[in-house]
Structure formats: structure tokens, C-alpha cells
Motif scaffolding. Structure first.
Motif, PDB file in Angstrom:
ATOM      1  N   LEU A  41       0.872  -1.170   0.000  1.00  0.00           N
ATOM      2  CA  LEU A  41       0.000   0.000   0.000  1.00  0.00           C
ATOM      3  C   LEU A  41       0.904   1.214   0.000  1.00  0.00           C
ATOM      4  O   LEU A  41       1.829   1.305   0.818  1.00  0.00           O
ATOM      5  N   MET A  42       0.648   2.147  -0.938  1.00  0.00           N
ATOM      6  CA  MET A  42       1.480   3.342  -1.004  1.00  0.00           C
ATOM      7  C   MET A  42       0.650   4.528  -1.469  1.00  0.00           C
ATOM      8  O   MET A  42      -0.385   4.347  -2.123  1.00  0.00           O
ATOM      9  N   PRO A  43       1.096   5.747  -1.123  1.00  0.00           N
ATOM     10  CA  PRO A  43       0.403   6.919  -1.658  1.00  0.00           C
ATOM     11  C   PRO A  43       0.404   6.852  -3.186  1.00  0.00           C
ATOM     12  O   PRO A  43       1.380   6.390  -3.786  1.00  0.00           O
ATOM     13  N   ALA A  44      -0.666   7.276  -3.798  1.00  0.00           N
ATOM     14  CA  ALA A  44      -0.743   7.264  -5.259  1.00  0.00           C
ATOM     15  C   ALA A  44       0.385   8.129  -5.815  1.00  0.00           C
ATOM     16  O   ALA A  44       0.451   9.313  -5.495  1.00  0.00           O
ATOM     17  N   PRO A  45       1.276   7.556  -6.609  1.00  0.00           N
ATOM     18  CA  PRO A  45       2.437   8.305  -7.079  1.00  0.00           C
ATOM     19  C   PRO A  45       2.098   9.547  -7.895  1.00  0.00           C
ATOM     20  O   PRO A  45       2.803  10.543  -7.829  1.00  0.00           O
ATOM     21  N   ARG A  66      -9.675  21.675   8.873  1.00  0.00           N
ATOM     22  CA  ARG A  66      -9.023  21.292   7.620  1.00  0.00           C
ATOM     23  C   ARG A  66      -9.394  19.852   7.294  1.00  0.00           C
ATOM     24  O   ARG A  66      -9.203  18.954   8.104  1.00  0.00           O
ATOM     25  N   THR A  67      -9.911  19.659   6.090  1.00  0.00           N
ATOM     26  CA  THR A  67     -10.305  18.336   5.610  1.00  0.00           C
ATOM     27  C   THR A  67      -9.446  18.000   4.403  1.00  0.00           C
ATOM     28  O   THR A  67      -9.406  18.763   3.435  1.00  0.00           O
ATOM     29  N   ARG A  68      -8.760  16.865   4.488  1.00  0.00           N
ATOM     30  CA  ARG A  68      -7.869  16.443   3.406  1.00  0.00           C
ATOM     31  C   ARG A  68      -8.243  15.040   2.949  1.00  0.00           C
ATOM     32  O   ARG A  68      -8.536  14.174   3.770  1.00  0.00           O
ATOM     33  N   THR A  69      -8.180  14.839   1.654  1.00  0.00           N
ATOM     34  CA  THR A  69      -8.407  13.520   1.087  1.00  0.00           C
ATOM     35  C   THR A  69      -7.090  13.034   0.494  1.00  0.00           C
ATOM     36  O   THR A  69      -6.520  13.677  -0.388  1.00  0.00           O
ATOM     37  N   LEU A  70      -6.608  11.911   1.024  1.00  0.00           N
ATOM     38  CA  LEU A  70      -5.356  11.314   0.591  1.00  0.00           C
ATOM     39  C   LEU A  70      -5.642  10.085  -0.272  1.00  0.00           C
ATOM     40  O   LEU A  70      -6.533   9.302   0.052  1.00  0.00           O
ATOM     41  N   ASN A  71      -4.894   9.948  -1.341  1.00  0.00           N
ATOM     42  CA  ASN A  71      -5.080   8.833  -2.274  1.00  0.00           C
ATOM     43  C   ASN A  71      -3.968   7.811  -2.108  1.00  0.00           C
ATOM     44  O   ASN A  71      -2.788   8.173  -1.998  1.00  0.00           O
ATOM     45  N   TYR A  72      -4.346   6.546  -2.122  1.00  0.00           N
ATOM     46  CA  TYR A  72      -3.408   5.426  -2.033  1.00  0.00           C
ATOM     47  C   TYR A  72      -3.700   4.451  -3.153  1.00  0.00           C
ATOM     48  O   TYR A  72      -4.799   4.428  -3.711  1.00  0.00           O
ATOM     49  N   VAL A  73      -2.708   3.632  -3.453  1.00  0.00           N
ATOM     50  CA  VAL A  73      -2.886   2.525  -4.392  1.00  0.00           C
ATOM     51  C   VAL A  73      -2.395   1.264  -3.683  1.00  0.00           C
ATOM     52  O   VAL A  73      -1.405   1.296  -2.962  1.00  0.00           O
ATOM     53  N   CYS A  74      -3.133   0.190  -3.864  1.00  0.00           N
ATOM     54  CA  CYS A  74      -2.751  -1.097  -3.289  1.00  0.00           C
ATOM     55  C   CYS A  74      -2.501  -2.057  -4.443  1.00  0.00           C
ATOM     56  O   CYS A  74      -3.377  -2.278  -5.282  1.00  0.00           O
ATOM     57  N   LEU A  75      -1.280  -2.585  -4.491  1.00  0.00           N
ATOM     58  CA  LEU A  75      -0.897  -3.552  -5.510  1.00  0.00           C
ATOM     59  C   LEU A  75      -0.837  -4.918  -4.844  1.00  0.00           C
ATOM     60  O   LEU A  75      -0.123  -5.097  -3.861  1.00  0.00           O
ATOM     61  N   VAL A  76      -1.591  -5.877  -5.368  1.00  0.00           N
ATOM     62  CA  VAL A  76      -1.698  -7.195  -4.745  1.00  0.00           C
ATOM     63  C   VAL A  76      -0.860  -8.238  -5.479  1.00  0.00           C
ATOM     64  O   VAL A  76      -0.130  -9.002  -4.853  1.00  0.00           O
ATOM     65  N   VAL A 118     -12.913   5.366   0.704  1.00  0.00           N
ATOM     66  CA  VAL A 118     -13.523   4.986  -0.568  1.00  0.00           C
ATOM     67  C   VAL A 118     -12.567   4.098  -1.355  1.00  0.00           C
ATOM     68  O   VAL A 118     -11.436   4.492  -1.636  1.00  0.00           O
ATOM     69  N   ILE A 119     -13.031   2.906  -1.720  1.00  0.00           N
ATOM     70  CA  ILE A 119     -12.276   1.977  -2.548  1.00  0.00           C
ATOM     71  C   ILE A 119     -12.779   2.132  -3.980  1.00  0.00           C
ATOM     72  O   ILE A 119     -13.985   2.144  -4.224  1.00  0.00           O
ATOM     73  N   ASN A 120     -11.838   2.246  -4.930  1.00  0.00           N
ATOM     74  CA  ASN A 120     -12.185   2.395  -6.347  1.00  0.00           C
ATOM     75  C   ASN A 120     -11.250   1.554  -7.199  1.00  0.00           C
ATOM     76  O   ASN A 120     -10.250   1.032  -6.710  1.00  0.00           O
ATOM     77  N   ASP A 121     -11.558   1.519  -8.479  1.00  0.00           N
ATOM     78  CA  ASP A 121     -10.670   0.947  -9.494  1.00  0.00           C
ATOM     79  C   ASP A 121     -10.191  -0.464  -9.155  1.00  0.00           C
ATOM     80  O   ASP A 121      -9.027  -0.798  -9.393  1.00  0.00           O
ATOM     81  N   VAL A 122     -11.059  -1.290  -8.603  1.00  0.00           N
ATOM     82  CA  VAL A 122     -10.682  -2.661  -8.262  1.00  0.00           C
ATOM     83  C   VAL A 122     -10.494  -3.437  -9.567  1.00  0.00           C
ATOM     84  O   VAL A 122     -11.379  -3.462 -10.410  1.00  0.00           O
ATOM     85  N   GLY A 123      -9.308  -4.006  -9.729  1.00  0.00           N
ATOM     86  CA  GLY A 123      -9.004  -4.743 -10.954  1.00  0.00           C
ATOM     87  C   GLY A 123      -7.570  -4.492 -11.367  1.00  0.00           C
ATOM     88  O   GLY A 123      -6.659  -4.602 -10.554  1.00  0.00           O
ATOM     89  N   ILE A 124      -7.368  -4.111 -12.621  1.00  0.00           N
ATOM     90  CA  ILE A 124      -6.025  -3.885 -13.153  1.00  0.00           C
ATOM     91  C   ILE A 124      -5.601  -2.450 -12.860  1.00  0.00           C
ATOM     92  O   ILE A 124      -6.278  -1.495 -13.218  1.00  0.00           O
ATOM     93  N   THR A 145      -7.501   1.294  -5.873  1.00  0.00           N
ATOM     94  CA  THR A 145      -7.150   2.580  -5.272  1.00  0.00           C
ATOM     95  C   THR A 145      -8.048   2.808  -4.074  1.00  0.00           C
ATOM     96  O   THR A 145      -9.152   2.253  -3.987  1.00  0.00           O
ATOM     97  N   VAL A 146      -7.556   3.599  -3.148  1.00  0.00           N
ATOM     98  CA  VAL A 146      -8.335   3.926  -1.950  1.00  0.00           C
ATOM     99  C   VAL A 146      -8.082   5.389  -1.590  1.00  0.00           C
ATOM    100  O   VAL A 146      -6.957   5.875  -1.698  1.00  0.00           O
TER     101      VAL A 146
END
Length: 154
Positions: A41-45, A66-76, A118-124, A145-146
Motif C-alpha cells: 500500500l502506497m500513496p498514489a504516485p 481542515r479536511t484532506r483527502t489522501l489517495n493510495y494505491v494497493c498492488l496485490v 472509498v475503494i475504487n478501481d478494483v481490478g487492473i 485505489t483507496v
């Protein structure tokens, strides 16, 4: 002062998430992901921070929320010869559940609220590092992505 983004990433990186071998911050992300590193799991590059919104309030003095939305990507698992979606589907589902649960339960000093998660883009999912160099030869992974939103005030 508000909780810095790097401190929130450090807090997330310190989580013990079942099935995840390594959680990275923007400061220590790998240049490339390899099978020995997965799942990770890492911050979305390409977009580690989706948004940061500061809103003034005056109840019992002046301050800011202050409200922040952080994006991550999980590679399985890496996509490739002999590795089809069914080969990693069960692991993908288990890791998705574990990541979502860990982020929903995430707390740290200075954060007033966590969520939505929020989980998105499940797949490739493409490897952003190699895609930036040569989109035709970008490595692909089964993953997702999350986005996690955190709220603090000062």
C-alpha cells in the motif's frame, strides 16, 4: 497547526494490516514494485493528495477545520503470463477488506474524524512509475485505489 500530511502518512504506514507486506509514505515509496514486495500500500504516485479544504469557524474563538483527502494505491499481484485474475482474486478480496477495515478504524492524535474511506478501481492497476516512462510497457497489477479523508482543526 494542522496535522501535516507526512504525519498522517506515517500514521497509516505504522498500521498493521493483515496481508500487506509493506506500507509506504511519499518519502520512501519504491521506484518500482516487484513480486517480493506485494501486496503493498502506497500513496498514489501521480496524485497523493486529492484535496485539502480549510474552513474558518468562530464558535468560542476563531479557528480552522481542515479536511484532506489522501489517495493510495494497493498492488496485490502482478499481471503476467500464467497469472490470471482468478489466481489473485481471493487475495485481492481479502486485502481489500483488510485495508478498508484498517483505514476505517484508523485514529491518531490531532485527527477529529476519519472518513469516508472509498475503494475504487478494483481490478487492473498500472505501475505509475513505469507508465510515466513508457505507457506501452507499463507493468500492470491486480489491485485497487483507496481514498481516505481526514479532518483536523486548529
Amino acid at each position: 497547526m494542522s496535522v501535516p500530511i507526512a504525519q498522517v502518512q506515517d500514521g497509516i504506514a505504522a498500521l498493521g494490516i493483515a496481508g500487506i507486506r509493506r506500507i509506504y509514505t511519499s518519502g520512501n515509496m519504491p521506484r518500482a514494485a516487484y513480486a517480493r514486495d506485494l501486496p503493498l500500500l502506497m500513496p498514489a504516485p501521480t496524485r497523493p493528495v486529492e484535496s485539502s479544504t480549510s474552513t474558518a469557524y468562530t464558535l468560542a474563538g476563531r479557528g480552522w477545520t481542515r479536511t484532506r483527502t489522501l489517495n493510495y494505491v494497493c498492488l496485490v499481484a502482478e499481471v503476467g503470463a500464467g497469472r490470471g485474475p482468478a489466481d489473485s482474486a481471493e487475495a485481492l478480496a481479502a486485502v481489500l477488506d483488510a485495508v478498508e477495515n484498517a483505514l476505517c478504524d484508523f485514529t491518531m492524535d490531532g485527527l477529529h474524524n476519519v472518513g469516508p474511506v472509498v475503494i475504487n478501481d478494483v481490478g487492473i492497476v498500472q505501475d505509475a512509475a513505469s507508465a510515466a516512462v513508457d505507457p506501452q510497457r507499463a507493468r500492470q497489477f491486480h489491485g485497487f485505489t483507496v481514498s481516505v479523508t481526514v479532518t483536523t482543526s486548529y
